[in-house]
Motif scaffolding. Structure first.
Motif, short mmCIF file in Angstrom:
data_model
loop_
_atom_site.label_atom_id
_atom_site.label_comp_id
_atom_site.label_asym_id
_atom_site.label_seq_id
_atom_site.Cartn_x
_atom_site.Cartn_y
_atom_site.Cartn_z
N SER A 140 1.12 -1.44 -0.01
CA SER A 140 0.10 0.33 0.36
C SER A 140 0.84 1.42 -0.41
O SER A 140 1.29 1.99 1.50
N CYS A 141 1.70 1.16 -1.02
CA CYS A 141 2.75 2.62 -1.39
C CYS A 141 1.48 3.76 -2.12
O CYS A 141 1.19 4.19 -2.69
N LYS A 142 1.30 4.80 -0.63
CA LYS A 142 0.26 6.39 -0.77
C LYS A 142 0.76 7.15 0.10
O LYS A 142 1.27 6.66 1.09
N ASP A 172 -6.22 9.54 -1.17
CA ASP A 172 -4.87 8.22 -0.99
C ASP A 172 -4.51 9.33 -2.38
O ASP A 172 -5.10 8.49 -3.08
N LEU A 174 -1.95 7.08 -5.26
CA LEU A 174 -1.17 5.93 -4.56
C LEU A 174 0.23 5.77 -5.55
O LEU A 174 -0.45 6.72 -6.92
N ARG A 175 1.17 5.52 -5.30
CA ARG A 175 2.10 5.57 -6.20
C ARG A 175 2.12 4.55 -7.84
O ARG A 175 1.79 3.65 -7.68
N ALA A 184 1.86 10.42 -8.50
CA ALA A 184 0.68 9.82 -7.95
C ALA A 184 -0.23 10.79 -7.94
O ALA A 184 -0.28 12.00 -8.45
#
Length: 297
Positions: A140-142, A172, A174-175, A184
């Motif tokens: 969860s890269c955010k 959010d 997100l990447r 993002a």
């Protein structure tokens, strides 16, 4: 002097070993003599004034600088200046060429909004121009941004409801792979609150703050606010008073002396209507009715 070489330096963002870097890339001219390059990195410290942060001499056609949150932070506008030298004699050099400024951080598009109290939704895009580094959080890269609104102006505390409403309190980022200056992005809508008050044009701002982020780069960063100007639209009024004198929205005046329940007003576009009840209040001498009840939905 070397002739103008059209180095055309460009700054782009890149993740290097999980950390955010900026890369200055330039064209390598087809020169017969071997060349080396001096790359000077600078940031805009105050409007119109640049501060040097790094200087490299390289044989490559690129150079990196790390965004470490100390000498190079989010919110900075960054430039690179490239000069080519002949490798044997440093006296021969090209004219220095500067890249366009690269804004590193969170951007709102559009940067400001002008809207009216007409119920229309306006799309606001939030994007990060640098990649989001999440060591240990690959799933969860955010970045989560907490959004808030604030009314500006002398009477903002006295005027009651807020000027604007957002479709979300958090977004959010997100990447995603970086493309067209976005690494993002997220979108939300902004609507002017219809307040039924003639309070003139009012100004608000939207704030975004990264939440729950331990990384020094993001933790100490607050993006620039978005200014929203709300144009006041006049509110329609209609009346029914005493032994009912009625004034319509467009100013027509007439009387209704009848007894009963009547539909006073109905919207053609939404579920809104007003009913009035009128009773005899004139006695035997005059046939007059008065408002005695109202129902609205």
């Amino acid at each position: 002097k070397l002739t103008s070489l059209a180095l055309q330096p460009v700054v782009t963002p890149e993740l290097v070993q999980g950390r955010v870097h900026l890369k200055c890339t330039f064209s390598r001219p087809s020169s017969k003599v071997p060349l080396q390059y001096m790359v000077v990195w600078s940031r805009l410290s105050t409007p119109g004034k640049k501060e040097q942060i790094q200087r490299d001499t390289t044989l490559q056609s690129f150079s990196y600088v790390e965004m470490n949150g100390v000498n190079l932070k989010l919110g900075d506008t960054v430039f690179c200046i490239v000069t080519a030298f002949t490798r044997d004699t440093l006296e021969q050099q090209s004219l220095p060429e500067e890249s366009k400024g690269f804004y590193a951080g969170i951007k709102f598009l559009p940067e400001s909004l002008q809207i009216a109290e007409d119920g229309k939704e306006h799309v606001l895009t939030v994007l990060s121009t640098v990649p989001i580094a999440c060591p240990g959080h690959i799933d969860s890269c955010k970045i989560t941004l907490q959004l808030s609104t604030e009314d500006l102006g002398k009477n903002s505390q006295l005027l009651g409801p807020p000027n604007i409403a957002l479709s979300a309190c958090q977004v959010d980022l997100l990447r995603a792979p970086c493309s067209e200056s976005s690494c993002a992005a997220a979108a939300l809508t902004v609507t002017a609150v219809t307040d039924f008050a003639q309070d003139g044009n009012r100004i608000s701002r939207i704030r975004a703050e990264p939440v729950g982020w331990r990384d020094l780069l993001w933790r100490a960063y607050t993006p620039k606010d978005v200014k929203v100007t709300v144009r006041d639209l006049p509110t329609g009024n209609c009346y029914s008073f005493t032994d009912p004198h009625i004034i319509t929205f467009d100013g027509w005046r007439y009387d209704n002396y009848k007894i009963g329940t009547f539909l006073l007003c109905r919207s053609m576009s939404r579920a809104f209507e007003v009913h009035v009840r009128q009773w005899d209040c004139g006695g035997h001498r005059s046939a007059t009715a008065c408002n005695c009840g109202v129902a609205a939905r």
